[in-house]
Design an enzyme around this catalytic site. Structure first.
Site, PDB file in Angstrom:
ATOM      1  N   ASP A  44       0.730  -1.030  -0.115  1.00 25.73           N
ATOM      2  CA  ASP A  44      -0.063   0.055  -0.027  1.00 25.73           C
ATOM      3  C   ASP A  44       0.954   1.380  -0.058  1.00 25.73           C
ATOM      4  O   ASP A  44       1.724   1.541  -0.830  1.00 25.73           O
ATOM      5  CB  ASP A  44      -1.047  -0.123   1.031  1.00 25.73           C
ATOM      6  CG  ASP A  44      -2.139   0.983   1.242  1.00 25.73           C
ATOM      7  OD1 ASP A  44      -2.959   0.700   0.738  1.00 25.73           O
ATOM      8  OD2 ASP A  44      -2.043   2.028   1.613  1.00 25.73           O
ATOM      9  N   ASP A  98      -8.685  -8.297  -3.007  1.00 23.70           N
ATOM     10  CA  ASP A  98      -8.482  -7.098  -2.413  1.00 23.70           C
ATOM     11  C   ASP A  98      -8.960  -5.981  -3.535  1.00 23.70           C
ATOM     12  O   ASP A  98      -8.919  -6.090  -4.823  1.00 23.70           O
ATOM     13  CB  ASP A  98      -6.795  -6.570  -2.764  1.00 23.70           C
ATOM     14  CG  ASP A  98      -6.506  -5.428  -2.249  1.00 23.70           C
ATOM     15  OD1 ASP A  98      -7.481  -4.508  -1.766  1.00 23.70           O
ATOM     16  OD2 ASP A  98      -5.276  -5.082  -1.998  1.00 23.70           O
ATOM     17  N   GLY A 128      -7.648 -10.700   1.101  1.00 20.37           N
ATOM     18  CA  GLY A 128      -7.902  -9.454   0.999  1.00 20.37           C
ATOM     19  C   GLY A 128      -6.733  -8.540   0.991  1.00 20.37           C
ATOM     20  O   GLY A 128      -5.641  -8.862   0.423  1.00 20.37           O
ATOM     21  N   HIS A 129      -6.990  -7.402   1.437  1.00 16.49           N
ATOM     22  CA  HIS A 129      -5.978  -6.148   1.167  1.00 16.49           C
ATOM     23  C   HIS A 129      -4.767  -6.478   2.295  1.00 16.49           C
ATOM     24  O   HIS A 129      -3.541  -6.355   1.955  1.00 16.49           O
ATOM     25  CB  HIS A 129      -6.543  -4.821   1.616  1.00 16.49           C
ATOM     26  CG  HIS A 129      -5.651  -3.776   1.505  1.00 16.49           C
ATOM     27  ND1 HIS A 129      -4.823  -3.472   0.132  1.00 16.49           N
ATOM     28  CD2 HIS A 129      -5.230  -2.823   2.310  1.00 16.49           C
ATOM     29  CE1 HIS A 129      -4.245  -2.336   0.337  1.00 16.49           C
ATOM     30  NE2 HIS A 129      -4.494  -2.010   1.535  1.00 16.49           N
ATOM     31  N   PHE A 130      -5.074  -7.015   3.603  1.00 12.53           N
ATOM     32  CA  PHE A 130      -4.096  -7.176   4.569  1.00 12.53           C
ATOM     33  C   PHE A 130      -3.968  -8.676   4.634  1.00 12.53           C
ATOM     34  O   PHE A 130      -4.328  -9.551   5.334  1.00 12.53           O
ATOM     35  CB  PHE A 130      -4.667  -6.712   5.901  1.00 12.53           C
ATOM     36  CG  PHE A 130      -4.478  -5.293   6.074  1.00 12.53           C
ATOM     37  CD1 PHE A 130      -3.065  -4.632   5.971  1.00 12.53           C
ATOM     38  CD2 PHE A 130      -5.404  -4.294   5.802  1.00 12.53           C
ATOM     39  CE1 PHE A 130      -2.919  -3.350   6.164  1.00 12.53           C
ATOM     40  CE2 PHE A 130      -5.245  -2.981   5.929  1.00 12.53           C
ATOM     41  CZ  PHE A 130      -4.029  -2.591   6.081  1.00 12.53           C
TER      42      PHE A 130
END
Length: 290
Positions: A105, A240, A266-268
């Site tokens: 990120d 994500d 997902g994102h994390f």
């Protein structure tokens, strides 16, 4: 190595306290881990413990995040250029002359600035939802790019990204139901505590606005890939919806040997697929870094 062996330290950089976590033997190859929004080096706690038997690991908190200083928005230049400068000064202070990068990120535009400007220092790159191509952007970014063009008209929309509901969503969205129980609530609770500090929302709004200038750096990042051919591993969540999987696949355009793994995450992704990512990173660094 046990997670209890992680060390919590600070350095004063340009009059600001920069917090970082460190693990492993400094004589071993170094891996620098750069976190994203709205997290901190806390996101790397498990990965650092898993790799510290073989690597020296440094994970700083960016200014405005985690346990690092968070001066008021009118007292510090909250830009990704400035965060890059602080990160480089910390690494110089710690004597980290050569290192691999793990970027996620917000860590991507910081780490890739470092790599493109100092290619001789970077031995390899691991990216987990760390974007360098326009293909990675999803509709999540529509309000952020609108805010970049007109801050006042779109401020309410981006402030919605700073709420407890939005922070929890970043951790849980795109995660299979049978992996949700791997995400401890302290992860989003700690991030939200940082966002809720007096003045921190204004810091985040400024960085949201400044993010547009990271895209101006993409041609240089991509030229760095083509010219210097760094070994690159992408371990990316297929679910994500902040940086979509197309952002991972795009690396192959400039780095045909890139190792791209789309995980059911997902994102994390470290929260739910930490063991899988640790194995990928260990194998990858073992072949490319010594």
């Amino acid at each position: 190595m046990s997670a209890f062996a992680l060390r919590a330290r600070t350095e004063n950089i340009d009059g600001l306290e920069v917090f970082y976590r460190e693990a492993g033997d400094p004589s071993r190859p170094t891996l620098v881990l750069l976190h994203g929004f709205p997290s901190s080096s806390h996101m790397y706690r498990g990965l650092m413990a898993a790799l510290a038997d073989s690597y020296h690991l440094i994970a700083p908190d960016h200014i405005g995040f985690g346990a690092s200083a968070a001066p008021a928005v009118d007292a510090f230049d909250y830009s990704f250029e400035k965060l890059t400068e602080i990160t480089l000064k910390l690494l110089d202070r710690l004597g980290a002359d050569r290192f691999a990068l793990y970027i996620q990120d917000y860590g991507a535009p910081i780490g890739l600035r470092i790599a493109a400007r100092h290619p001789e220092r970077v031995t390899a790159i691991v990216t987990q939802s760390g974007n360098a191509y326009l293909e990675g952007f999803t509709p999540f970014w529509d309000v952020l790019f609108a805010h970049a063009k007109d801050r006042e008209a779109n401020e309410d929309g981006v402030r919605a990204l700073l709420t407890p509901e939005a922070t929890r969503w970043q951790y849980t969205h795109g995660v299979p139901a049978d992996r949700l129980d791997r995400i401890g609530p302290e992860a989003w609770t700690l991030d939200q505590a940082g966002l809720d500090r007096p003045g921190n929302q204004e810091i985040q709004l400024q960085l949201f606005w400044d993010y547009q200038f990271n895209l101006d750096g993409y041609p240089a990042f991509q030229e760095y890939f083509r010219t210097h051919r760094p070994p690159l591993l992408a371990a990316w969540g297929r679910g994500d919806e902040i940086f979509g999987p197309a952002g991972a696949e795009a690396f192959a355009r400039d780095l045909p040997d890139a190792e791209i793994h789309l995980l059911d995450a997902g994102h994390f992704a470290l929260e739910t697929h930490g063991e899988e990512i640790a194995e990928l990173v260990r194998d990858f660094l073992g072949r490319h870094v010594n």
